[in-house]
Design an enzyme around this catalytic site. Structure first.
Site, PDB file in Angstrom:
ATOM      1  N   ARG A 110     -27.281  47.791 -17.709  1.00 25.45           N
ATOM      2  CA  ARG A 110     -25.539  47.107 -18.395  1.00 25.45           C
ATOM      3  C   ARG A 110     -24.727  48.252 -18.329  1.00 25.45           C
ATOM      4  NH1 ARG A 110     -22.660  42.621 -18.758  1.00 25.45           N
ATOM      5  NH2 ARG A 110     -22.181  41.939 -21.532  1.00 25.45           N
ATOM      6  N   THR A 384     -21.792  35.761 -12.749  1.00 27.17           N
ATOM      7  CA  THR A 384     -23.323  35.827 -12.246  1.00 27.17           C
ATOM      8  C   THR A 384     -23.165  35.624 -11.626  1.00 27.17           C
ATOM      9  OG1 THR A 384     -22.324  36.714 -15.260  1.00 27.17           O
ATOM     10  CG2 THR A 384     -24.715  36.552 -14.527  1.00 27.17           C
ATOM     11  N   ASN A 404     -18.409  40.357 -14.532  1.00 21.76           N
ATOM     12  CA  ASN A 404     -18.235  39.369 -15.344  1.00 21.76           C
ATOM     13  C   ASN A 404     -17.465  37.686 -14.722  1.00 21.76           C
ATOM     14  OD1 ASN A 404     -17.740  38.679 -18.376  1.00 21.76           O
ATOM     15  ND2 ASN A 404     -16.317  39.708 -18.332  1.00 21.76           N
ATOM     16  N   GLU A 423     -16.497  44.059 -17.736  1.00 17.69           N
ATOM     17  CA  GLU A 423     -17.512  43.798 -18.535  1.00 17.69           C
ATOM     18  C   GLU A 423     -16.786  43.979 -20.359  1.00 17.69           C
ATOM     19  OE1 GLU A 423     -20.336  41.551 -18.056  1.00 17.69           O
ATOM     20  OE2 GLU A 423     -20.431  42.866 -16.068  1.00 17.69           O
ATOM     21  N   SER A 455     -24.244  41.034 -24.418  1.00 23.83           N
ATOM     22  CA  SER A 455     -24.161  39.981 -23.531  1.00 23.83           C
ATOM     23  C   SER A 455     -25.174  38.377 -23.564  1.00 23.83           C
ATOM     24  CB  SER A 455     -25.218  41.133 -21.728  1.00 23.83           C
ATOM     25  OG  SER A 455     -25.593  39.884 -20.562  1.00 23.83           O
ATOM     26  N   SER A 456     -24.938  38.259 -22.876  1.00 24.61           N
ATOM     27  CA  SER A 456     -25.697  36.088 -23.100  1.00 24.61           C
ATOM     28  C   SER A 456     -26.777  36.688 -22.411  1.00 24.61           C
ATOM     29  CB  SER A 456     -24.380  34.968 -23.099  1.00 24.61           C
ATOM     30  OG  SER A 456     -24.011  35.223 -24.125  1.00 24.61           O
ATOM     31  N   GLY A 475     -23.890  32.542 -15.584  1.00 22.03           N
ATOM     32  CA  GLY A 475     -23.159  30.948 -16.857  1.00 22.03           C
ATOM     33  C   GLY A 475     -22.584  31.563 -18.511  1.00 22.03           C
ATOM     34  N   GLY A 476     -22.374  32.582 -18.464  1.00 24.57           N
ATOM     35  CA  GLY A 476     -21.707  33.771 -19.830  1.00 24.57           C
ATOM     36  C   GLY A 476     -22.064  33.057 -20.866  1.00 24.57           C
TER      37      GLY A 476
HETATM   38  N1  GLY Z   1     -20.598  38.859 -18.756  1.00 22.92           N
HETATM   39  C1  GLY Z   1     -21.761  38.047 -18.808  1.00 22.92           C
HETATM   40  C2  GLY Z   1     -23.082  38.618 -20.487  1.00 22.92           C
HETATM   41  O1  GLY Z   1     -23.208  39.594 -19.715  1.00 22.92           O
HETATM   42  O2  GLY Z   1     -23.153  37.724 -20.489  1.00 22.92           O
END
Ligand code: GLY
Length: 573
Positions: A110, A384, A404, A423, A455-456, A475-476
């Site tokens: 990350r 993503t 992102n 990000e 993050s997700s 998908g955020g």
């Molecule tokens: N930028 C998407 C995530 O890290 O969840």
């Protein structure tokens, strides 16, 4: 003579046949070089968001590389052909399982906040969020982790040399690839940001316009950068001439990177989160991704309700209420575990889910305002990428990568070909008050130097004695609920194609709406949910781009599927 009257003889025959079968398998195993994994019937399989990446990765497997080698190649190719989704200017999470010892690890590549970053860096003198500052341009970029992660994976887990693994990406960057309709749509969406960067404009647009269908996109500077990495490993990116160019260009465009930021960037090997749900063993991303914890919470809350006694609409109602509560906890408690204390075990416990579910009213939706009005969530973009890999030895990779927003920050440092992420927008820009999207960020996810943004991304393995699923999606903030619905579909017996095609619904606490794809809810279900007090937000376009591998241990069949919403390719060999 029939043995019907002699059951003891039947038994003896069965035992004899079983022993003979086992001896046969043992001989096969010992003398034919066959591994247990092959006996289990694992096949080489890849599902990724782009055909070039799946094909290049599969060639690595055919050439004797393992799933980890292929993971490096697939990520590098995606960085070239999906500049709108991920790239070497971004980061991600790679969930690995090594067949030889069954060990599982999450490689956390990350992005980190620059050392000069501070909590209020996107606020004006009046304390208001400066629109776009965390999304567009050099100041929006965290320190990239992808190259450090790929080099680490190759060194520690791979079996082929780095130059071989990066070669397909280098060739595609140098010789070009034909852009697709998704490229055109997302470049249009980010055209203004791209136009702000001379380099990005030159590379990704044609005279400032969206390239026409059939356009061959060449990225010679990116090819050179990848070649440097192939020759020098991580130093090719984080030290020397390239690092100097990155830092100088970022700083001259208003960013705050320093040489030290790049030099000191480190990936982290983390223990993924694991739990059991309805007989399935699930392994998923841990903090700084909220993915695994939120998934477990949703599942645990569902288990507080007797599934069989619920009507169809009650099942959806309970699911939405579970999502609401889990996402609320995400907003309040979760952040980079190296910087803030998060009680992960508690959040994932059934006992805690029991408490969380006590205020679920089966007769009506709980408005999100019912909870304290604090620490709402930061919205993530819907871009993503994800890929899943299995090899014949049984090595597994589930990887979700990101820059992102589509085309990240839209900023490319001069002479590098590296499109930088944005990000930083995944941090809470201003804890306690709405961000640029009208959402509110949590204290635990406030900006701090060298901190990773929440993050997700949820690369996940699911396994029981019958099946293995390697799953993930972009998908955020919707990633987690999509992965959940994928796992649920597998649990319900769907095959790989059905799982990726299944229509999706989503709730994330705030905004307090059920978002759903066209056709995900019937007209009657919509009426019933409204009657329960839910607010509905039908979406006019589908979301997600799930890439999965499903192995059936009973039949020995390996299948793979790429989401029909995207242009990905899945291959089983
Ligand atoms: N930028 C998407 C995530 O890290 O969840």
């Amino acid at each position: 003579m029939s043995n019907a009257k002699h059951p003891e003889r039947n038994g003896l025959v069965c035992v004899f046949l079983l022993i003979r079968h086992l001896v046969y398998l043992l001989i096969l195993f010992l003398f034919s070089g066959t591994s247990f994994a092959e006996l289990a019937g694992y096949r080489n399989a890849i599902a990724s968001a782009h055909a070039s990446a799946s094909e290049a990765g599969m060639q690595i497997l055919r050439d004797g590389g393992n799933a980890f080698d292929a993971a490096v190649t697939v990520a590098a190719v995606l960085a070239v052909v999906e500049p709108y989704s991920s790239g070497i200017g971004g980061g991600g999470f790679w969930l690995l399982q090594r067949a030889s010892d069954g060990s599982q690890v999450m490689i956390d590549g990350r992005e980190r906040a620059p050392l000069a970053a501070h909590r209020d860096m996107y606020l004006d003198t009046k304390g208001r969020v400066i629109q776009g500052a965390s999304i567009n341009g050099a100041l929006a970029a965290g320190i990239p982790g992808q190259i450090a992660a790929l080099v680490h994976i190759q060194k520690k887990y791979g079996s082929l040399p780095l130059p071989r693994l990066l070669q397909p990406a280098i060739l595609l960057a140098r010789n070009g690839f034909v852009i697709d309709a998704i490229y055109q749509r997302l470049a249009r969406f980010r055209q203004d940001a791209i136009l702000q960067s001379t380099e990005a404009r030159r590379i990704f647009l044609v005279d400032g316009h969206i390239p026409a269908t059939g356009h061959l996109l060449k990225q010679p500077e990116l090819a050179n950068t990848l070649e440097l990495v192939a020759e020098q490993g991580r130093d090719g990116f984080y030290a020397g001439e390239l690092a100097k160019k990155l830092v100088a260009s970022v700083r001259s465009a208003g960013g705050i990177w320093t040489d030290r930021d790049l030099r000191e960037y480190q990936i982290v090997e983390r223990e993924p989160v694991q739990w059991q749900w309805r007989g399935l063993h699930i392994t998923s991303a841990t903090l700084p991704s909220s993915g695994g914890i939120v998934l477990a919470q949703i599942m645990n809350i569902l288990d507080e309700f007797e599934d069989v006694s619920l009507t169809d609409i009650q099942k959806i109602h309970v699911l939405i209420e579970a999502m609401r509560r889990a996402y609320r906890d995400r907003a309040i408690y979760m952040g980079d575990i190296d910087h803030v204390k998060v009680k992960v075990a508690k959040l994932m416990s059934q006992h805690y889910a029991g408490k969380k579910s006590m205020d679920i009213d089966m007769q009506k939706a709980t408005p999100s305002t019912f909870f304290d009005e604090i620490n709402r969530n930061v919205q993530e973009s819907d871009n993503t990428t994800h890929y899943s890999i299995l090899d014949r030895q049984g090595n597994r990779v589930s990887a979700t990568l990101s820059i992102n927003y589509p085309f990240g920050s839209g900023f490319v440092p001069e002479g590098t070909g590296v499109l930088l992420n944005d990000e930083m927008d995944d941090f809470s820009l201003r804890p306690g008050t709405p961000n640029a999207y009208g959402l509110i960020g949590g204290e635990a996810n406030a900006i701090a130097p060298a901190k990773r943004m929440l993050s997700s991304m949820s690369p996940t393995f699911v396994e029981d004695s019958n099946k293995l699923l390697i799953i993930g999606t972009p998908g955020g903030s919707r990633i987690i609920t999509m992965v959940f619905q994928g796992i649920l579909a597998m649990y319900q017996g769907m095959d790989a194609d059905e799982i990726v095609a299944r229509r999706r619904i989503h709730h994330q606490y705030l905004p307090d709406v059920i978002q759903f794809e066209p056709d995900a809810l019937t007209a009657q279900q919509q009426v019933q949910l409204k009657a329960l007090g839910h607010q509905l937000q039908p979406l006019d376009r589908p979301f997600g781009n799930m890439q999965l591998i499903l192995h059936d241990k009973v039949t020995g069949r390996t299948s793979a599927a790429s989401d029909p919403r995207g242009i990905g390719l899945s291959i089983v060999d």
